[in-house]
Design a protein around this motif. Structure first.
Motif, PDB file in Angstrom:
ATOM      1  N   PHE A   7     -10.037  82.785  12.209  1.00 42.47           N
ATOM      2  CA  PHE A   7      -9.156  83.529  13.116  1.00 42.47           C
ATOM      3  C   PHE A   7      -8.641  82.460  13.969  1.00 42.47           C
ATOM      4  O   PHE A   7      -7.678  82.357  14.559  1.00 42.47           O
ATOM      5  N   PHE A  10      -5.730  80.430  12.895  1.00 44.34           N
ATOM      6  CA  PHE A  10      -4.268  81.149  13.099  1.00 44.34           C
ATOM      7  C   PHE A  10      -4.046  81.099  14.603  1.00 44.34           C
ATOM      8  O   PHE A  10      -2.582  80.854  14.965  1.00 44.34           O
ATOM      9  N   TYR A  37      -2.827  88.451  11.703  1.00 47.50           N
ATOM     10  CA  TYR A  37      -3.619  87.410  11.079  1.00 47.50           C
ATOM     11  C   TYR A  37      -2.971  87.429   9.427  1.00 47.50           C
ATOM     12  O   TYR A  37      -2.735  86.530   8.732  1.00 47.50           O
TER      13      TYR A  37
END
Lengths: 245, 279
Positions: B72, B75, B141
């Motif tokens: 994550f 991203f 995402y």
């Protein structure tokens, strides 16, 4: 031979426990069970400034996060009674829900360890809980006044009593229960007050073990019968007598 | 004979599928497991939201683990994305001492501080699942990574690994602690780290199912795509499946292959994350 019998007994036990683990099918409960389920979940709508509070709730802007708190300006302008109404009919923050619970069979014949929850996807926010706890005497008085007027104590009122640990209301809760002996969640409320205040006599009981012990869950119940009803009321009365000033 | 054949198929097919199905992932650090095309039995008899039925899939590739903080972070670094919890200061977090099903509002909590600043950051938890993100964050995402969320049916097919029981090993909850990071305390009033973790665990810390998928019933609930029969037409709720570190058998028994959870789409809980499917 004895050995074989022992093995058979063990296998039998294993089979029994395995059978208990097989989930039951969902069945439609009886009409009386369904009616009682709806009765348990019914909220009481307080009358204090209701039209005004409802209008303010209507104008709460849609929040990006789907929560719905009233603006601080509007909230602060409410009187104490109006705030009570607001909190009883509108929980502000998001709840997390596991799943739709399977229908309970013979719900009217059971006394549960947990009360029915009137709200689905929202719960009281910190602001709401703090209000109730800070104004607990007023909240208890308003619950009493409103309950006497509407002749019943809704799921939201019972939850508020747990929230503020309103153990002073035990005699009144018993009085309300005895009026028609219909709302078994009032007995649950008495047990939750004893449990949350760690009343030893109750915590040592078989009911406690069954409802709140190691193997209990949110669906745990004891049978509704005269014996259990009397015992809960007696224990709650005894507990109340230990805290009475 | 036919019984024996059925038994063999049930026991060994998932293993063969797993051996055949695991492959590398483009641009993802987690492995993808290939779920082959076929008909799968889903749901349970009489369940309103998940009735017993046969569902066909053309096959799909699903991540073996939940998406991690490290993934994550890539991203966020690449896009500058700001999560809902960071913008709205509305995360719902946990601290021992709360009554059942209660969460704390914490304005400081976000994916970097999943349970609020005072309860620590993720510096040493980059291999844990990302949490305290909303459904919208998960979708954002996916869009960036060129993947998608599993549908409700795909998630269930993957979690069952060929089984038709409540859990992929049967109907008995007992072995759960081997396979899932869940809560073992009687309630949530006291901290529980008996399985080594109070909150999340590194992904893949527990045993996988027969297809090599980890944490299906624990660690974090996983966002899925799809609607349910009980969803009101105007409902803005979304659904998540599996189970989480918060889940305890005394609170509910809904962390399994059958039940389906519901949450508001803008809510960010510290026990909610996701795993991805190849587009």
């Amino acid at each position: 031979m004895k050995y074989l019998m022992f093995v058979a007994a063990v296998l039998g036990c294993l089979r029994l426990s395995a059978q208990e683990d097989v989930p039951a099918e969902w069945k439609t409960p009886s009409k009386s069970s369904e009616a009682y389920a709806a009765y348990r979940r019914k909220l009481t709508v307080p009358p204090y400034g209701l039209a005004k509070v409802k209008a303010l709730i209507e104008k709460i802007p849609y929040q990006e996060d789907d929560s719905s708190p009233m603006s601080n300006k509007d909230y602060m302008a409410l009187s104490l009674r109006e705030k009570f109404t607001y909190h009883m009919i509108h929980a502000e923050i998001n709840a997390q829900n596991c799943d739709v619970r399977p229908p309970i069979q013979d719900e009217e014949k059971k006394i549960f360890g947990q009360m029915a929850d009137g709200s689905e996807e929202s719960v009281w926010s910190d602001r709401q809980s703090k209000f109730m706890i800070s104004n607990r005497d007023s909240v208890m008085a308003l619950i009493r006044e409103s309950t006497d007027r509407s002749k019943r104590m809704g799921a939201n009122y019972k939850m508020a009593i747990v929230e503020i640990n309103g153990r002073e209301m035990i005699p009144y809760i018993i009085e309300v229960y005895n009026r028609d002996k219909k709302d078994r969640d009032l007995l649950t409320l008495l047990m939750l007050l004893m449990k949350n205040n760690e009343y030893k006599e109750f915590m040592a009981s078989q009911s406690y073990r069954k409802l709140y012990g190691e193997k209990a869950d949110y669906q745990s119940y004891i049978d509704f019968n005269k014996g259990n009803e009397d015992l809960i009321i007696k224990r709650a009365t005894d507990y109340y007598n230990t805290i009475r000033k | 004979m036919s019984g024996f054949l059925t038994y063999c198929l049930q026991r060994f097919t998932p293993v063969l599928l797993m051996l055949a199905g695991v492959n590398a992932v483009n641009g993802q650090s987690s492995r993808l497991v290939h779920v082959p095309a076929g008909d799968y039995t889903l749901g349970r008899k009489g369940y309103i939201n998940n009735p017993l039925r046969t569902v066909h899939t053309n096959g799909f590739d699903i991540a073996a683990t939940e998406l991690t903080n490290a993934e994550f972070e890539k991203f966020v670094q690449a896009t500058g994305y700001v999560t809902d919890a960071e913008r709205n200061k509305n995360a719902l977090v946990f601290s021992p001492g709360l009554r059942e099903f209660r969460w704390l509002e914490d304005t400081t909590a976000c994916w970097r501080y999943p349970n609020g600043v005072t309860r620590g950051g993720i510096e040493n938890k980059m291999n844990h699942p990302v949490t305290t993100i909303s459904y919208r964050d998960a979708v954002a995402y996916c869009k960036w990574a060129g993947v998608r969320l599993p549908t409700l049916d795909e998630w269930e097919i993957a979690s069952r690994a060929g089984a038709t029981t409540t859990y992929f090993w049967g109907d008995d909850m007992m072995p759960l602690s081997t396979y899932a990071n869940v809560w073992h305390g009687r309630d949530h009033l006291q901290a529980d780290s008996t399985d080594g973790y109070m909150y999340t665990a590194p992904v893949g810390s527990f045993k996988p199912n027969a297809w090599g998928l980890y944490d299906m019933y624990g660690n974090v609930f996983e966002y899925c795509e799809g609607r349910l029969p009980t969803d009101k037409p105007d409902s803005r709720s979304v659904h998540a499946r599996g189970g989480s570190w918060w889940c305890s058998k005394n609170s509910c028994a809904f962390f399994n292959s059958v039940d389906i959870g519901r949450v508001k789409r803008g809510a960010s809980f510290s026990n909610l994350g996701f795993r991805v499917v190849r587009k």
